[in-house]
Design a protein around this motif. Structure first.
Motif, PDB file in Angstrom:
ATOM      1  N   ARG A   1     -27.406  79.145  34.261  1.00  0.00           N
ATOM      2  CA  ARG A   1     -28.582  79.159  33.350  1.00  0.00           C
ATOM      3  C   ARG A   1     -29.793  80.388  33.419  1.00  0.00           C
ATOM      4  NH1 ARG A   1     -31.130  73.239  32.849  1.00  0.00           N
ATOM      5  NH2 ARG A   1     -31.743  74.595  30.939  1.00  0.00           N
TER       6      ARG A   1
ATOM      7  N   LEU B   1     -32.986  80.498  32.551  1.00  0.00           N
ATOM      8  CA  LEU B   1     -34.646  78.841  31.916  1.00  0.00           C
ATOM      9  C   LEU B   1     -35.486  80.108  31.125  1.00  0.00           C
ATOM     10  CD1 LEU B   1     -34.544  77.411  35.575  1.00  0.00           C
ATOM     11  CD2 LEU B   1     -32.995  77.078  33.268  1.00  0.00           C
ATOM     12  N   ASN B   2     -36.068  79.306  29.750  1.00  0.00           N
ATOM     13  CA  ASN B   2     -37.117  79.694  28.868  1.00  0.00           C
ATOM     14  C   ASN B   2     -36.482  80.490  28.167  1.00  0.00           C
ATOM     15  OD1 ASN B   2     -38.774  77.762  29.850  1.00  0.00           O
ATOM     16  ND2 ASN B   2     -40.230  79.035  31.072  1.00  0.00           N
ATOM     17  N   ARG B   3     -35.153  80.478  27.989  1.00  0.00           N
ATOM     18  CA  ARG B   3     -35.336  82.117  26.887  1.00  0.00           C
ATOM     19  C   ARG B   3     -36.228  81.361  26.054  1.00  0.00           C
ATOM     20  NH1 ARG B   3     -30.827  84.067  27.425  1.00  0.00           N
ATOM     21  NH2 ARG B   3     -28.639  83.223  28.469  1.00  0.00           N
TER      22      ARG B   3
ATOM     23  N   ARG C   1     -39.283  80.623  25.659  1.00  0.00           N
ATOM     24  CA  ARG C   1     -40.962  81.546  25.937  1.00  0.00           C
ATOM     25  C   ARG C   1     -41.355  83.154  26.223  1.00  0.00           C
ATOM     26  NH1 ARG C   1     -41.317  75.368  28.642  1.00  0.00           N
ATOM     27  NH2 ARG C   1     -41.568  74.215  26.681  1.00  0.00           N
ATOM     28  N   GLY C   2     -40.223  83.760  26.169  1.00  0.00           N
ATOM     29  CA  GLY C   2     -40.786  85.065  25.936  1.00  0.00           C
ATOM     30  C   GLY C   2     -40.332  86.054  27.224  1.00  0.00           C
ATOM     31  N   PRO C   3     -40.269  87.116  27.083  1.00  0.00           N
ATOM     32  CA  PRO C   3     -39.530  87.598  28.335  1.00  0.00           C
ATOM     33  C   PRO C   3     -40.351  87.703  29.343  1.00  0.00           C
ATOM     34  CG  PRO C   3     -40.493  89.076  26.700  1.00  0.00           C
ATOM     35  CD  PRO C   3     -40.930  87.982  26.416  1.00  0.00           C
ATOM     36  N   ALA C   4     -41.352  87.619  30.231  1.00  0.00           N
ATOM     37  CA  ALA C   4     -41.790  88.039  31.007  1.00  0.00           C
ATOM     38  C   ALA C   4     -41.310  86.694  31.912  1.00  0.00           C
ATOM     39  CB  ALA C   4     -43.344  87.590  31.760  1.00  0.00           C
ATOM     40  N   VAL C   5     -40.770  85.121  31.533  1.00  0.00           N
ATOM     41  CA  VAL C   5     -40.708  83.872  32.268  1.00  0.00           C
ATOM     42  C   VAL C   5     -39.399  83.573  31.781  1.00  0.00           C
ATOM     43  CG1 VAL C   5     -43.450  83.599  32.465  1.00  0.00           C
ATOM     44  CG2 VAL C   5     -41.800  82.856  29.923  1.00  0.00           C
TER      45      VAL C   5
ATOM     46  N   SER D   1     -40.453  79.598  17.530  1.00  0.00           N
ATOM     47  CA  SER D   1     -39.669  80.483  17.953  1.00  0.00           C
ATOM     48  C   SER D   1     -39.331  81.831  16.970  1.00  0.00           C
ATOM     49  CB  SER D   1     -38.272  79.945  17.120  1.00  0.00           C
ATOM     50  OG  SER D   1     -38.408  79.720  16.217  1.00  0.00           O
TER      51      SER D   1
ATOM     52  N   LEU E   1     -38.059  79.717  37.964  1.00  0.00           N
ATOM     53  CA  LEU E   1     -38.587  80.756  37.409  1.00  0.00           C
ATOM     54  C   LEU E   1     -39.763  81.026  38.798  1.00  0.00           C
ATOM     55  CD1 LEU E   1     -39.736  78.220  34.309  1.00  0.00           C
ATOM     56  CD2 LEU E   1     -38.402  80.480  33.950  1.00  0.00           C
TER      57      LEU E   1
ATOM     58  N   GLY F   1     -46.065  83.993  15.369  1.00  0.00           N
ATOM     59  CA  GLY F   1     -44.740  84.112  16.664  1.00  0.00           C
ATOM     60  C   GLY F   1     -44.579  84.298  17.610  1.00  0.00           C
TER      61      GLY F   1
ATOM     62  N   PRO G   1     -39.212  75.225  32.956  1.00  0.00           N
ATOM     63  CA  PRO G   1     -38.245  75.318  32.189  1.00  0.00           C
ATOM     64  C   PRO G   1     -38.667  73.979  31.361  1.00  0.00           C
ATOM     65  CG  PRO G   1     -36.821  74.634  34.509  1.00  0.00           C
ATOM     66  CD  PRO G   1     -38.807  74.783  34.999  1.00  0.00           C
ATOM     67  N   GLU G   2     -37.895  74.704  29.850  1.00  0.00           N
ATOM     68  CA  GLU G   2     -37.694  73.154  29.011  1.00  0.00           C
ATOM     69  C   GLU G   2     -37.516  72.300  29.297  1.00  0.00           C
ATOM     70  OE1 GLU G   2     -36.414  77.329  26.867  1.00  0.00           O
ATOM     71  OE2 GLU G   2     -36.377  76.262  28.742  1.00  0.00           O
TER      72      GLU G   2
ATOM     73  N   PRO H   1     -44.339  84.791  21.791  1.00  0.00           N
ATOM     74  CA  PRO H   1     -43.491  83.891  22.636  1.00  0.00           C
ATOM     75  C   PRO H   1     -44.737  83.811  23.589  1.00  0.00           C
ATOM     76  CG  PRO H   1     -42.556  86.408  23.064  1.00  0.00           C
ATOM     77  CD  PRO H   1     -43.784  86.338  21.527  1.00  0.00           C
ATOM     78  N   TYR H   2     -45.025  82.341  24.061  1.00  0.00           N
ATOM     79  CA  TYR H   2     -46.373  82.217  25.569  1.00  0.00           C
ATOM     80  C   TYR H   2     -46.882  83.652  26.252  1.00  0.00           C
ATOM     81  CZ  TYR H   2     -47.127  77.895  22.449  1.00  0.00           C
ATOM     82  OH  TYR H   2     -46.827  76.815  21.902  1.00  0.00           O
ATOM     83  N   ASP H   3     -45.320  83.670  26.690  1.00  0.00           N
ATOM     84  CA  ASP H   3     -46.091  84.821  27.922  1.00  0.00           C
ATOM     85  C   ASP H   3     -46.609  85.710  27.709  1.00  0.00           C
ATOM     86  OD1 ASP H   3     -44.171  86.106  26.235  1.00  0.00           O
ATOM     87  OD2 ASP H   3     -43.120  86.588  28.337  1.00  0.00           O
TER      88      ASP H   3
ATOM     89  N   LEU I   1     -44.439  77.930  30.637  1.00  0.00           N
ATOM     90  CA  LEU I   1     -44.115  78.885  31.447  1.00  0.00           C
ATOM     91  C   LEU I   1     -43.051  79.139  32.503  1.00  0.00           C
ATOM     92  CD1 LEU I   1     -47.058  81.809  30.071  1.00  0.00           C
ATOM     93  CD2 LEU I   1     -44.685  81.180  29.092  1.00  0.00           C
ATOM     94  N   ASP I   2     -44.121  77.846  33.774  1.00  0.00           N
ATOM     95  CA  ASP I   2     -43.710  77.651  34.602  1.00  0.00           C
ATOM     96  C   ASP I   2     -43.306  76.434  35.262  1.00  0.00           C
ATOM     97  OD1 ASP I   2     -45.063  79.314  36.539  1.00  0.00           O
ATOM     98  OD2 ASP I   2     -47.394  78.530  36.711  1.00  0.00           O
TER      99      ASP I   2
END
Lengths: 667, 459
Positions: free
Chosen positions: A82, A84-86, A88-92, A516, A54, B418, B187-188, B420-422, B184-185
């Motif tokens: 990989r 990462l963070n698929r 959680r949104g495009p920007a991250v 989701s 990230l 719904g 990964p899952e 996304p968090y960003d 966000l900072d």
């Protein structure tokens, strides 16, 4: 005495910063000399065997867009990939790859050796040389050589006065088993530079054959791989799994009982370590309520049998490390090949640098990488590239290339360093960027490729490729506006629509079900323009391809990137537009220039603390001034009034048109 | 950022006390070279020249053209940066007669001073680093505060209670944002999902925060009542005794009263103060059918006044025909008192049970009770400062609170959809930035700080 025909630029150090700096200088036409203590250790991944992640993955792609090497190197040496963070949104979202450490290092050295203007040389730089008027003239080496140069880039990483600690053992080293670079730190200090001590650490490595894989979870990479480099179309590399295991109360008990034997807790290490990447003993002490911590077991390379224990960084005595490692499932009989250790080293207070990474006190002298108080390969490489490119622009007598906080993570990184400094190893986080929606990794090329080209680093082909991608994006956007959604065009009743992001089969299960994608009422979309349909949560651009004229042809790697970009541009257009308004406001302050030689004594009303701070930092814009800690909005108001009056009374004949935060290398 | 419009290196003066007849008046002068210039009108000038900083001197103001002594004054001398504005300053305490003040001001202009613009002293104080923005705004309020209550409100704000409240809200929001940013900072697979705020909880938290912001924002409206006064209309039928009560409340007989119905054809306005709260009292024309166009006009305006008032005192003539029927038509309202007037009259009928206040505007009987009840209700509604709460008073602060509130409301809504968090984080940042503008803080580093201290992260 070293003989040189043309103008030599010297790069001190062969790590990730040194590699980029040397290549940037050589590729823009200067005779570059990279001096390192050991040619065998060029491009080593001293800690974790991975590149990207990230914010870091974004920087790797930014480096690539500007014409740097890191993206190409990892593309050629990865052993797992990989996104990462698929969820959680495009920007991250960001790409990360496991690297074959040994192949990475070897490939890096080959690239350097084959660069025509670049020479490698093994020695230790112990001081810089300055002339009678205090001008930079070159470097002095451990073997007594005086090598002339008009510009020097220092990238010493953890080696400057480095010291390694394992329990009660300590030794002068930059990496375990490798001698520290002694002399340069004290020499710089003698010349008036402010240096400090920082600390970082690394975990033990264990032999792959001594592990029980049945006791650990297996973690595979994505099937679909996205190259880091915009110039690569595909990745043809093996895919190796990583493994996950956990610490337990027994692990924590052993650590707690031996905590007094840690050099961190006994006070022998004075340097400050990173909060975001704590050692296992730190985690156990600071979070006593946790009864387990996650540990990743990662391969170090395809041909290596060593495994890296990500999450177990430690400087406890070796027998303690052995004892607690063997409490983890899968590691009961682990054989330690190298112990974890802490390393403490000299770093330069980066507020002594201009946004070009050049020492304010000594023109021509640049600093980059971990030396400036950062941590991470990507942060190092990003600075190396910018320092190398700016050293080259300096030699060409051109204004520096300074990226703004709104156009690149690299801009955020360097601005933070030179404006605020750092007291712990600085790592990039997406939350450090104010405008992260605009700093997505897949837009790095459209943000930076032209700047790289104008700086002389990026190729004409890269520019053409970008133009082709732009056209493709325009084409898709045009079709989205005119074509309409036809329900029957969908191959099957879309019971399980794809996630709003461009998803891939390797995607992991959603863990945050409530955020989701919602289910989509497809029939309700019939007849709507595709652009509108795409804005509906849960609808992905790939769902709409069958309705897009010629959509079935968008299958190439470049097409996929273009599709992804269009999807994000459309879906989040509202947010992006709002952010752009903020960016405009931000740029206004950034382009309010402050002369570097401003007499702060003449600014009325400043408190003496503010005056001293401004004198020390010499910010180049009101925006930068505002980010200096302790500078208040009333100070800015005073500065503004002063500058206005100064302009009016003609002290500053022509307000320069070139804003400092903008590309000046494009001249 | 707004650029200050005023010059900053010339001499300014202003009457710091109100333009009114008073015992003493204070004239404030400021600017580099201020003392030297004032020496042209101050006698003896050498005393002024010799005075140390932070001292009081005695002397006379003399017209430099005629040599006439205009007033005997004391003056506070400030040298260096220790004055209100942070500049060399002089504060002249003169006698309060208006003709004398006019003459002194005229002399000051001749001596090279110019009239200060509104807020210019405070602007200089701000620019010279003597006060921060919130404080500067509060000082503006003190200067224009109408009565003691408003003054106290402004003082409370000076001591930073708005900042404290905003900081409290911001603190909660920062923790919330840190939980989001953390995801966000990292990964899952690198954070323990047990640590994370659940989206459902997040929505609840956002709503609670939004409510806190709304409450604080409402205090602006309440603060307005304090600054501008509570508007109170006296209403009721013709000859119900509104003007008598108006006069009773004013003490001095300002409004005309007579037994002739419809004497008050328009409305009268007066300002009184009730325990420090400014009240704007409107005596309206009685409501009745009338042929006179002038009176009809007056009644129409009275209706508008009554509709726009913060409180209505509705008078009923207890000696009239069918007062009980009239009272029954009126519902109880928090912002209306029903007064059963003319209790002194022999024909007065006894007040009905319920929220009705017996009164004789003529004798004054019951007036204290009405005032007491009025005060209680006003306090309940408009005096958060008396309740010890922060009150925001500047429109800038209100706008920023509004911006923060809108961002949070949008975040809550997006979360339900719904998002996304960003993108959610963008809204949270907007809210944090707006609040930070009030307190003068930026969020970036603080979020990271919280991430690292509240969550166990990092490989």
């Amino acid at each position: 005495m070293w003989e040189s025909k043309g103008e030599t630029a010297i790069v001190v150090g062969g790590g990730h910063a040194g590699i980029e700096a040397a290549l940037a200088l050589a590729r823009t036409g200067f005779e570059a000399l990279l001096i390192t203590q050991n040619l065998e250790t060029i491009g080593r991944l001293s800690c974790n065997p991975s590149i990207g992640g990230l914010a870091k993955g974004n920087m790797v792609r930014e480096i690539d867009a500007l014409g740097g090497e890191m993206g190409k190197l990892i593309d050629r040496t990865m052993i797992q990939f990989r996104i990462l963070n698929r969820r959680r949104g495009p920007a991250v979202q960001a790409p990360r790859a496991q690297a074959d450490k040994f192949l990475y290092s070897r490939t890096a050295r080959q690239v350097l050796e084959n660069e025509k203007n670049l020479r490698l040389f093994q020695d230790t730089v112990v001081d810089i040389i300055t002339g009678p008027e205090g001008r930079l003239e070159g470097v002095l080496t451990g073997r007594g050589l005086r090598i002339k140069a008009r510009t020097v880039v220092i990238t010493t990483g953890t080696f400057m006065e480095g010291r390694v600690f394992i329990g009660g053992y300590d030794c002068s080293s930059g990496r375990l088993g490798e001698p520290a670079a002694l002399g340069l730190g004290p020499a710089l200090q003698k010349r008036g530079f402010v240096l400090g001590r920082l600390k970082t650490g690394t975990p033990a490595r264990v032999h792959a054959g001594s592990l029980d894989y049945g006791g650990m979870e297996r973690q595979d990479g994505d099937k679909e791989r996205l190259p880091f480099s915009f110039s690569h179309d595909r990745i043809d590399r093996p895919d190796l799994p990583c493994y996950i295991t956990y610490t337990n109360p027994e692990t924590h008990r052993i650590i707690r009982e031996n905590i007094h034997r840690s050099p961190l807790y006994s006070g022998r290490i004075v340097g400050v370590g990173p909060r975001y990447c704590p050692s296992i003993e730190d985690k156990v002490v600071r979070f006593p309520q946790r009864d387990r911590h996650q540990i990743f077991v990662e391969p170090e390379g395809e041909d290596s049998r060593e495994m890296y224990l990500n999450g177990l960084s430690s400087s406890l005595p070796e027998e303690v490390q052995q004892a607690f490692i063997q409490t983890l499932p899968g590691l009961r009989r682990a054989w330690i090949t190298r112990p974890g250790y802490a390393v403490e080293y000299d770093y330069l207070d980066p507020t002594q640098l201009s946004p070009a990474l050049m020492a304010k006190a000594l023109p021509g002298l640049f600093f980059a990488g971990q030396t400036n108080g950062t941590s991470g390969y990507e942060e190092a490489a990003a600075q190396g590239l910018m320092a190398g490119l700016n050293a080259s622009l300096f030699l060409r007598g051109m204004p520096p290339l300074v990226l703004s906080r709104a156009e690149a993570y690299i801009g955020v990184l360097i601005d933070d360093l030179v404006t605020r400094g750092t007291r712990e190893p600085y790592r990039m986080f997406t939350s450090r960027a104010e405008y992260r929606l605009s700093l997505r990794h897949e837009t790095a090329d459209r943000r930076l490729t032209e700047k790289g080209f104008h700086g002389g680093l990026q190729t004409r082909e890269a520019l053409d490729r970008l133009e082709a991608k732009r056209q493709k994006i325009e084409e898709i956007r045009g079709k989205l506006k005119t074509a309409r959604f036809v329900l029957s065009a969908l191959p099957l009743p879309p019971a399980a629509p794809s996630s709003p992001e461009v998803s891939t089969p390797g995607d992991t299960a959603p863990e945050n079900a409530e955020t989701s994608a919602p289910t989509v009422d497809w029939p309700a979309l019939a007849g709507r323009p595709l652009e509108q349909a795409l804005k509906v949560p849960g609808v992905g651009i790939r769902d709409l391809l069958p309705c897009l004229p010629g959509g079935e042809a968008y299958t190439g790697p470049g097409d996929l990137e273009a599709l992804a970009q269009v999807e994000l541009d459309v879906k989040y257009g509202g947010y992006i537009a709002r952010q752009e308004i903020q960016i405009k406001r931000f740029e206004k302050m950034e382009t309010s220039r402050i002369p570097p030689d401003l007499d702060y004594g003449a600014v009325e009303g400043l408190s003496s603390e503010s005056r001293e701070k401004l004198k020390k930092f010499r910010p180049l814009s009101l925006g930068q001034a505002g980010r200096i800690s302790g500078i208040r909005s009333s100070d800015l108001a005073l500065l503004m009034v002063h500058l206005r009056r100064r302009r009016r009374t003609g002290e500053e004949p022509s307000p320069p048109g070139d804003p400092p935060g903008d590309s000046q290398g494009s001249a | 950022m707004n650029e200050p419009a005023y010059e900053q290196d010339d001499l300014i003066f202003a009457l710091a006390t109100g333009w009114d007849v008073s015992a003493l008046a204070l004239i404030r002068c400021s600017g580099p070279g201020c003392l030297e210039a004032a020496g042209r009108i101050f006698f003896p000038p050498e005393r002024l020249a010799a005075a140390a900083g932070q001292t009081l001197i005695h002397g006379f103001i003399r017209d430099p053209r005629t040599g006439d002594t205009l007033d005997e004054v004391t003056a506070a001398v400030y040298r260096g940066r220790r004055s209100y504005t942070g500049e060399e300053s002089l504060e002249i305490m003169a006698h309060g007669g208006l003709p004398g003040l006019l003459a002194i001001e005229d002399c000051l202009r001749r001596a090279g001073f110019r009239d200060a613009g509104p807020g210019e002293f405070t602007l200089r104080a701000f620019l010279n680093g003597k006060m921060d923005l919130t404080r500067a705004e509060a000082v503006q309020e003190i200067v224009s505060a109408r009565t003691l209550g408003a003054h106290k409100d402004a003082l409370r704000r000076l001591s930073g209670s708005v900042e404290a409240e905003v900081s409290r809200i911001r603190e909660t929001l920062l923790n919330l944002a840190a939980g989001v940013e953390l995801q966000l900072d990292y990964p899952e697979d690198e954070i323990d999902s047990g640590d994370l705020p659940r989206p459902g909880d997040l929505r609840g938290d956002l709503r609670t925060l939004g409510e806190s912001l709304a409450r604080l924002k409402r205090t602006f409206e309440e603060g307005r009542l304090y600054r501008e006064g509570v508007r109170i209309a006296l209403a009721g039928a013709v000859n119900a005794g509104k003007s008598s009560l108006f006069n009773r409340l004013l003490v001095q007989n300002r409004a005309l009263t007579s037994q002739e119905p419809g004497t008050t054809r328009d409305y009268l306005e007066a300002e009184i103060s009730l325990e420090g709260i400014p009240l704007l009292l409107y005596d309206t024309a009685g409501l009745r059918e009338t042929e006179s166009p002038v009176e009809r006009e007056g009644i129409e305006r009275s209706r508008e006044i009554t509709a726009g008032a913060d409180f209505v005192l509705y008078l009923i003539d207890a000696s009239g025909t069918g007062p009980a029927g009239e009272a029954a038509l009126l519902e109880n309202r928090e912002n209306r008192l029903i007064l059963w007037n003319k209790m002194d009259s022999p024909q007065a009928q006894p007040p009905p049970s319920g929220e009705v206040f017996p009164l004789s505007a003529l004798t004054g009987a019951g007036v204290e009770e009405v005032k007491g009840e009025l005060l209680r209700r006003i306090r309940g509604r408009v005096c958060p400062a008396d309740r010890g709460e922060a009150v925001i008073a500047s429109a800038r602060q209100r706008d920023l609170l509004e911006r923060a509130g809108e961002a949070l409301a949008a975040a809550e809504e997006d979360l339900a959809g719904g998002i996304p968090y960003d993108l959610l984080a963008v809204r949270l940042r907007e809210a944090l930035d707006a609040l930070g503008e009030i307190t003068g803080e930026t969020a970036g580093e603080e979020i990271l700080q919280r991430m690292f201290s509240h969550f166990c992260v990092g490989k």
